[in-house]
Write a protein that holds these residues in place. Sequence first.
Motif, PDB file in Angstrom:
ATOM      1  N   TRP A  62      65.926   1.045  11.141  1.00 20.04           N
ATOM      2  CA  TRP A  62      66.871   1.527  12.153  1.00 20.04           C
ATOM      3  C   TRP A  62      66.547   2.967  12.543  1.00 20.04           C
ATOM      4  O   TRP A  62      66.474   3.309  13.727  1.00 20.04           O
ATOM      5  CB  TRP A  62      68.290   1.404  11.587  1.00 20.04           C
ATOM      6  CG  TRP A  62      69.385   1.777  12.552  1.00 20.04           C
ATOM      7  CD1 TRP A  62      69.317   1.840  13.913  1.00 20.04           C
ATOM      8  CD2 TRP A  62      70.733   2.120  12.205  1.00 20.04           C
ATOM      9  NE1 TRP A  62      70.534   2.203  14.446  1.00 20.04           N
ATOM     10  CE2 TRP A  62      71.410   2.373  13.421  1.00 20.04           C
ATOM     11  CE3 TRP A  62      71.423   2.221  11.007  1.00 20.04           C
ATOM     12  CZ2 TRP A  62      72.765   2.735  13.449  1.00 20.04           C
ATOM     13  CZ3 TRP A  62      72.772   2.576  11.037  1.00 20.04           C
ATOM     14  CH2 TRP A  62      73.424   2.833  12.241  1.00 20.04           C
ATOM     15  N   LEU A  63      66.352   3.840  11.553  1.00 22.06           N
ATOM     16  CA  LEU A  63      66.047   5.236  11.848  1.00 22.06           C
ATOM     17  C   LEU A  63      64.750   5.365  12.645  1.00 22.06           C
ATOM     18  O   LEU A  63      64.660   6.165  13.581  1.00 22.06           O
ATOM     19  CB  LEU A  63      65.943   6.035  10.546  1.00 22.06           C
ATOM     20  CG  LEU A  63      67.252   6.282   9.790  1.00 22.06           C
ATOM     21  CD1 LEU A  63      66.979   6.851   8.410  1.00 22.06           C
ATOM     22  CD2 LEU A  63      68.165   7.219  10.569  1.00 22.06           C
ATOM     23  N   ALA A  66      76.346   9.284  10.096  1.00 24.34           N
ATOM     24  CA  ALA A  66      75.265  10.199   9.719  1.00 24.34           C
ATOM     25  C   ALA A  66      74.377  10.518  10.921  1.00 24.34           C
ATOM     26  O   ALA A  66      73.966  11.678  11.108  1.00 24.34           O
ATOM     27  CB  ALA A  66      74.424   9.590   8.600  1.00 24.34           C
ATOM     28  N   LEU A  67      74.100   9.521  11.766  1.00 25.67           N
ATOM     29  CA  LEU A  67      73.284   9.783  12.958  1.00 25.67           C
ATOM     30  C   LEU A  67      74.040  10.672  13.947  1.00 25.67           C
ATOM     31  O   LEU A  67      73.436  11.530  14.604  1.00 25.67           O
ATOM     32  CB  LEU A  67      72.868   8.466  13.614  1.00 25.67           C
ATOM     33  CG  LEU A  67      71.725   7.727  12.909  1.00 25.67           C
ATOM     34  CD1 LEU A  67      71.504   6.359  13.538  1.00 25.67           C
ATOM     35  CD2 LEU A  67      70.440   8.532  12.961  1.00 25.67           C
ATOM     36  N   LEU A  96      78.195   0.388   5.209  1.00 26.77           N
ATOM     37  CA  LEU A  96      76.847   0.909   5.419  1.00 26.77           C
ATOM     38  C   LEU A  96      76.604   1.245   6.887  1.00 26.77           C
ATOM     39  O   LEU A  96      76.059   2.301   7.220  1.00 26.77           O
ATOM     40  CB  LEU A  96      75.807  -0.111   4.940  1.00 26.77           C
ATOM     41  CG  LEU A  96      75.646  -0.233   3.425  1.00 26.77           C
ATOM     42  CD1 LEU A  96      74.893  -1.505   3.081  1.00 26.77           C
ATOM     43  CD2 LEU A  96      74.918   0.983   2.871  1.00 26.77           C
ATOM     44  N   LEU A 143      67.822   0.350   6.840  1.00 28.48           N
ATOM     45  CA  LEU A 143      68.061   1.733   7.244  1.00 28.48           C
ATOM     46  C   LEU A 143      66.787   2.382   7.777  1.00 28.48           C
ATOM     47  O   LEU A 143      66.807   3.042   8.828  1.00 28.48           O
ATOM     48  CB  LEU A 143      68.589   2.535   6.054  1.00 28.48           C
ATOM     49  CG  LEU A 143      68.561   4.055   6.210  1.00 28.48           C
ATOM     50  CD1 LEU A 143      69.489   4.487   7.331  1.00 28.48           C
ATOM     51  CD2 LEU A 143      68.923   4.729   4.902  1.00 28.48           C
ATOM     52  N   ALA A 166      67.411  13.245   2.836  1.00 30.79           N
ATOM     53  CA  ALA A 166      68.461  12.287   2.505  1.00 30.79           C
ATOM     54  C   ALA A 166      68.105  11.646   1.172  1.00 30.79           C
ATOM     55  O   ALA A 166      66.928  11.511   0.832  1.00 30.79           O
ATOM     56  CB  ALA A 166      68.592  11.217   3.596  1.00 30.79           C
ATOM     57  N   MET A 215      78.635   4.314   7.719  1.00 26.03           N
ATOM     58  CA  MET A 215      78.072   5.527   7.132  1.00 26.03           C
ATOM     59  C   MET A 215      76.883   6.030   7.934  1.00 26.03           C
ATOM     60  O   MET A 215      76.805   7.222   8.274  1.00 26.03           O
ATOM     61  CB  MET A 215      77.640   5.271   5.690  1.00 26.03           C
ATOM     62  CG  MET A 215      76.959   6.470   5.037  1.00 26.03           C
ATOM     63  SD  MET A 215      76.303   6.105   3.387  1.00 26.03           S
ATOM     64  CE  MET A 215      74.872   5.098   3.782  1.00 26.03           C
ATOM     65  N   TRP A 216      75.950   5.147   8.268  1.00 24.04           N
ATOM     66  CA  TRP A 216      74.746   5.611   8.954  1.00 24.04           C
ATOM     67  C   TRP A 216      74.992   5.889  10.434  1.00 24.04           C
ATOM     68  O   TRP A 216      74.312   6.711  11.033  1.00 24.04           O
ATOM     69  CB  TRP A 216      73.590   4.642   8.720  1.00 24.04           C
ATOM     70  CG  TRP A 216      73.046   4.860   7.348  1.00 24.04           C
ATOM     71  CD1 TRP A 216      73.206   4.080   6.249  1.00 24.04           C
ATOM     72  CD2 TRP A 216      72.318   6.015   6.912  1.00 24.04           C
ATOM     73  NE1 TRP A 216      72.614   4.654   5.154  1.00 24.04           N
ATOM     74  CE2 TRP A 216      72.051   5.834   5.524  1.00 24.04           C
ATOM     75  CE3 TRP A 216      71.854   7.166   7.535  1.00 24.04           C
ATOM     76  CZ2 TRP A 216      71.349   6.772   4.773  1.00 24.04           C
ATOM     77  CZ3 TRP A 216      71.152   8.092   6.793  1.00 24.04           C
ATOM     78  CH2 TRP A 216      70.911   7.899   5.435  1.00 24.04           C
ATOM     79  N   THR A 217      75.998   5.233  11.018  1.00 23.03           N
ATOM     80  CA  THR A 217      76.393   5.606  12.377  1.00 23.03           C
ATOM     81  C   THR A 217      76.953   7.027  12.376  1.00 23.03           C
ATOM     82  O   THR A 217      76.586   7.867  13.222  1.00 23.03           O
ATOM     83  CB  THR A 217      77.434   4.619  12.926  1.00 23.03           C
ATOM     84  OG1 THR A 217      76.868   3.306  12.954  1.00 23.03           O
ATOM     85  CG2 THR A 217      77.864   5.011  14.327  1.00 23.03           C
ATOM     86  N   HIS A 275      63.378  10.591   2.701  1.00 25.61           N
ATOM     87  CA  HIS A 275      64.379   9.876   1.909  1.00 25.61           C
ATOM     88  C   HIS A 275      63.912   9.836   0.457  1.00 25.61           C
ATOM     89  O   HIS A 275      62.833   9.343   0.147  1.00 25.61           O
ATOM     90  CB  HIS A 275      64.589   8.459   2.432  1.00 25.61           C
ATOM     91  CG  HIS A 275      65.763   7.769   1.802  1.00 25.61           C
ATOM     92  ND1 HIS A 275      65.692   7.146   0.578  1.00 25.61           N
ATOM     93  CD2 HIS A 275      67.044   7.621   2.230  1.00 25.61           C
ATOM     94  CE1 HIS A 275      66.874   6.648   0.276  1.00 25.61           C
ATOM     95  NE2 HIS A 275      67.708   6.911   1.259  1.00 25.61           N
ATOM     96  N   ILE A 335      71.596  14.896   3.724  1.00 18.78           N
ATOM     97  CA  ILE A 335      72.511  13.772   3.564  1.00 18.78           C
ATOM     98  C   ILE A 335      72.510  13.401   2.091  1.00 18.78           C
ATOM     99  O   ILE A 335      71.496  12.952   1.554  1.00 18.78           O
ATOM    100  CB  ILE A 335      72.090  12.566   4.435  1.00 18.78           C
ATOM    101  CG1 ILE A 335      72.081  12.965   5.912  1.00 18.78           C
ATOM    102  CG2 ILE A 335      73.018  11.389   4.197  1.00 18.78           C
ATOM    103  CD1 ILE A 335      71.505  11.895   6.826  1.00 18.78           C
TER     104      ILE A 335
END
Length: 583
Positions: A377-378, A569-570, A562, A374, A437, A565-567, A358, A461
Amino acid sequence: MAQATAPAVGSDSETVLYLSNEAGWNQPWAVSRRGGPARCLWATEERVGAILPSPTGPEAILAQDRGGDEHFQLALLPLEGRRSPPRLRTATAGAIHVPGAWDPDGRRFYFTSNTRDPRYFDLYALDVRDDGPAPRLLEEDGWLDVLDARDDRLLLARRRSNLDTELVVRDPTGLSVRNPHAGEVTVLGAALGARGEVYAAANPGRERTALLRLRSGSANPEILREYAGDVELIRAEPTAEKILLTVNREGFSDTYLVDPATGEDRPLPSGPKGVIGSMRWCPDGAGYVYELSHAEGSEIYYRAADTGKERRLASAARPLPGHALEPLRGSFRSSDRLTIPYWEYAGPGGGSRGTLIHLHGGPESQARPGFVPLFQWLAQEGWRVIVPNVRGSTGYGRTFVHLDDGRRRPDAIRDVRELAEALLRTGRARGGRIVLAGGSYGGFLVLAALTSYPELFAAGIDIVGISNLLTFLAQTGPWRRRFREAEYGSLDGDQEFLREISPLFRADRIRAPLFVVHGRSDPRVPFAEAEQIVATLRERGRPVEFLEYADEGHGLHRRAHLVEMWTRALEFLDRYVPPPPPT
């Protein structure tokens, strides 16, 4: 997950005001400095960017924009009596109003705005008892910020670039520059003293910022304290006899209370180790409040000045799933023998899904070990997250931050490749499973690395990233263009180079699938930067997904967006970098 930020204390020295995104975006809240339940002051549907209480009465100035456009307007919010909405005090469409400081008598609020000309920020004084427009006090063909007000003095920052600032005192006799200098001096914080002096976190002729005293009539700054790191925030206590400051030490914040008369400093360690984003004294001087961002959340604390005891006032309402991970510090050596630091987040799976690098924005910024849900979570999802500070980042001295300027930009792009190669050598990454990302300038680095090293990365990303430096510089907010040209190169003199390093013109080299996110209200990196890279890749038949938001600007500030977006993106990564088969 809720976050609490930007605390300040009301005139009663008891009521602590702050911003909370409990509702999903920032709203103004209040809590007693002695603890207890917090309450929302105004359930607005648009985010609030600042709340600054009057020093003499139960009211506060709010700054609020719409749809993330950063065109902040100022309003006066009553803090007592029947709850009522704030009274709008500025309403210039398309203009930015930057909140500054209250006059000590509580009658006027000083701010700067580009109302006159979108390129420049002038000084204004808002009379909170008069419904008329705020008069312009000082007109400048540049960028002014209000830093502090004490007695009949006002401390202003005249921004010459993102890394160069003049400190100007306005008093009844006129204007005086307190740090006259040739070349560049970075100022990270400043405050007015009791006897006409200015205290500043600045780096004249040095690599790091130190605590300086700037006396009236003297061109020579006194170095009061220096540390193994950058002095950042500076707050003078109400009597201005002592100075509260923070030091950025390898990303973490240390706090000290300094007596300028003796040079003695008293360490004030915070509870959890983390990053202090802002702090304010109580008007009675009994203590101060501060915002602390750490692995588990972004919270508000109160600390008593005499005993040093602290109390958490506002904390995360919803805990993270699983155990919060403390980032590990790492680094690698570049091919030109530069040490590039990074933070590493790895959950129980140890990066079984892959490695995600990132890249932060700026570029005059720094990835620090604060609360970034984030990354947590990742890591819980099985990704190893690596967050580097490539050359050009702040926090590592004057020399380091300039190593990517202008025609040195390819060196920063090369840092991304060499980081990936170092991770492969040390077993922190596997071939075919490295994802890039980043946001803003970090998005530019994502696109630049994908075009420069197309075989190295499995996916990208790009969040509010720059795809074409020519169109970016031509269309960014007019108040920003001069500052950004100082970093990247000018449209007048560097067009060929800017075209050469712009990813859009080498998009045919991109092989990795790309996920692009942008807000239509972005005043910094225009929405067209996303549109043109997406259209170009689609014309070439490359896999690209595009997520746009009508009510967001430079980055996403609504929690629902947010999470979406990340859901998404995953899910994108699951398609193009699927989990490895079980062993």
